[in-house]
Design a protein around this motif. Structure first.
Motif, PDB file in Angstrom:
ATOM      1  N   HIS A  54       5.510  25.641 -22.142  1.00  0.00           N
ATOM      2  CA  HIS A  54       6.156  26.950 -22.100  1.00  0.00           C
ATOM      3  C   HIS A  54       5.216  27.884 -21.343  1.00  0.00           C
ATOM      4  N   GLN A  55       5.701  28.457 -20.275  1.00  0.00           N
ATOM      5  CA  GLN A  55       4.863  29.340 -19.461  1.00  0.00           C
ATOM      6  C   GLN A  55       4.780  30.758 -20.020  1.00  0.00           C
ATOM      7  N   SER A  56       5.783  31.158 -20.822  1.00  0.00           N
ATOM      8  CA  SER A  56       5.844  32.563 -21.234  1.00  0.00           C
ATOM      9  C   SER A  56       5.806  32.798 -22.739  1.00  0.00           C
ATOM     10  N   GLU A  57       5.882  31.749 -23.548  1.00  0.00           N
ATOM     11  CA  GLU A  57       5.979  31.950 -24.991  1.00  0.00           C
ATOM     12  C   GLU A  57       5.105  30.951 -25.752  1.00  0.00           C
ATOM     13  N   ASP A  58       4.374  31.458 -26.751  1.00  0.00           N
ATOM     14  CA  ASP A  58       3.792  30.561 -27.740  1.00  0.00           C
ATOM     15  C   ASP A  58       4.951  30.018 -28.569  1.00  0.00           C
ATOM     16  N   GLU A  59       4.783  28.808 -29.071  1.00  0.00           N
ATOM     17  CA  GLU A  59       5.828  28.202 -29.898  1.00  0.00           C
ATOM     18  C   GLU A  59       5.198  27.806 -31.230  1.00  0.00           C
ATOM     19  N   TYR A  60       5.752  28.358 -32.311  1.00  0.00           N
ATOM     20  CA  TYR A  60       5.271  28.058 -33.654  1.00  0.00           C
ATOM     21  C   TYR A  60       6.288  27.150 -34.335  1.00  0.00           C
ATOM     22  N   PHE A  61       5.801  26.108 -34.965  1.00  0.00           N
ATOM     23  CA  PHE A  61       6.642  25.180 -35.712  1.00  0.00           C
ATOM     24  C   PHE A  61       6.267  25.275 -37.186  1.00  0.00           C
ATOM     25  N   LEU A  85       2.326  24.808 -37.250  1.00  0.00           N
ATOM     26  CA  LEU A  85       1.537  24.397 -36.093  1.00  0.00           C
ATOM     27  C   LEU A  85       1.884  25.311 -34.916  1.00  0.00           C
ATOM     28  N   THR A  86       0.900  25.608 -34.092  1.00  0.00           N
ATOM     29  CA  THR A  86       1.116  26.446 -32.910  1.00  0.00           C
ATOM     30  C   THR A  86       0.938  25.622 -31.646  1.00  0.00           C
ATOM     31  N   ALA A  87       1.869  25.770 -30.718  1.00  0.00           N
ATOM     32  CA  ALA A  87       1.746  25.239 -29.360  1.00  0.00           C
ATOM     33  C   ALA A  87       1.643  26.454 -28.443  1.00  0.00           C
ATOM     34  N   PRO A  88       0.419  26.838 -28.060  1.00  0.00           N
ATOM     35  CA  PRO A  88       0.252  28.040 -27.233  1.00  0.00           C
ATOM     36  C   PRO A  88       0.908  27.892 -25.863  1.00  0.00           C
ATOM     37  N   LYS A  89       1.365  29.017 -25.322  1.00  0.00           N
ATOM     38  CA  LYS A  89       1.931  28.988 -23.975  1.00  0.00           C
ATOM     39  C   LYS A  89       0.875  28.439 -23.023  1.00  0.00           C
ATOM     40  N   ARG A 104      13.509  18.844 -40.812  1.00  0.00           N
ATOM     41  CA  ARG A 104      13.986  20.197 -40.538  1.00  0.00           C
ATOM     42  C   ARG A 104      12.770  21.055 -40.277  1.00  0.00           C
ATOM     43  N   CYS A 105      12.858  21.898 -39.260  1.00  0.00           N
ATOM     44  CA  CYS A 105      11.747  22.816 -38.994  1.00  0.00           C
ATOM     45  C   CYS A 105      12.288  24.111 -38.424  1.00  0.00           C
ATOM     46  N   LEU A 106      11.450  25.133 -38.524  1.00  0.00           N
ATOM     47  CA  LEU A 106      11.714  26.396 -37.851  1.00  0.00           C
ATOM     48  C   LEU A 106      10.854  26.438 -36.606  1.00  0.00           C
ATOM     49  N   THR A 107      11.429  26.923 -35.519  1.00  0.00           N
ATOM     50  CA  THR A 107      10.672  27.191 -34.308  1.00  0.00           C
ATOM     51  C   THR A 107      10.728  28.698 -34.085  1.00  0.00           C
TER      52      THR A 107
END
Length: 161
Positions: A54-61, A85-89, A104-107
């Motif tokens: 992701h070029q513009s957003e961190d993604e939290y799971f 867990l965090t997947a940084p941009k 099941r997860c929230l993003t």
């Protein structure tokens, strides 16, 4: 400031199928001054998106049920219900649902690019259950790649085996 609670009726209207998953938009970027999106995913065993950035957003799971194996920046992490867990941009990441009963997860993202790609590639769910499972065709892969590009998400590799 008064908290806003989405009515159940509104939530149901934001449920759709994305690939082999059931997706529910729990909070949309348009409803937040900060542009936060919260998406709930219900996924079958083996669900695994390709390696992407992701070029513009961190993604939290945030895992609600099941076990998921993540690879973020080349590091493998096993996440279970209650883990976040965090997947940084800018960092390559992917995951795989390892639990036999699925997961099941929230993003959670901020900015709307990921949410807009899900909406673009989603299709109406005729029930609150997983869609009929199907392997992606070359045309489906091409359409997803193009939608991701428009959402500033670069697909750079295969799913996690």
């Amino acid at each position: 400031m008064t908290p806003q609670i989405a009515a159940r009726q509104e939530i149901d209207n934001d449920m759709f199928w994305f690939g082999n998953t059931l997706v529910a938009l729990r909070a949309r970027t348009s409803g937040s001054q900060d542009g936060v999106s919260i998406v709930e995913h219900r996924m079958p065993h083996g669900e695994a998106p390709p390696l992407h950035i992701h070029q513009s957003e961190d993604e939290y799971f945030h895992v609600l049920e099941g076990v998921m194996r993540f690879e973020v920046g080349g590091k493998i992490v096993i996440a279970r219900a209650g883990d976040t867990l965090t997947a940084p941009k800018g960092v390559p990441h992917r995951f795989r649902v390892d639990s036999i009963l699925g997961a099941r997860c929230l993003t959670i993202t901020k900015g709307g690019d990921f949410e807009s790609m899900l909406i673009e590639m989603g299709r109406p769910a005729d029930r609150e259950d997983l869609p009929p499972q199907q392997a992606p065709t070359p045309d489906m892969i091409q359409a997803l790649t193009e939608a991701c590009r428009r959402a500033r998400i670069d697909i750079i590799g295969a799913p996690l085996a």
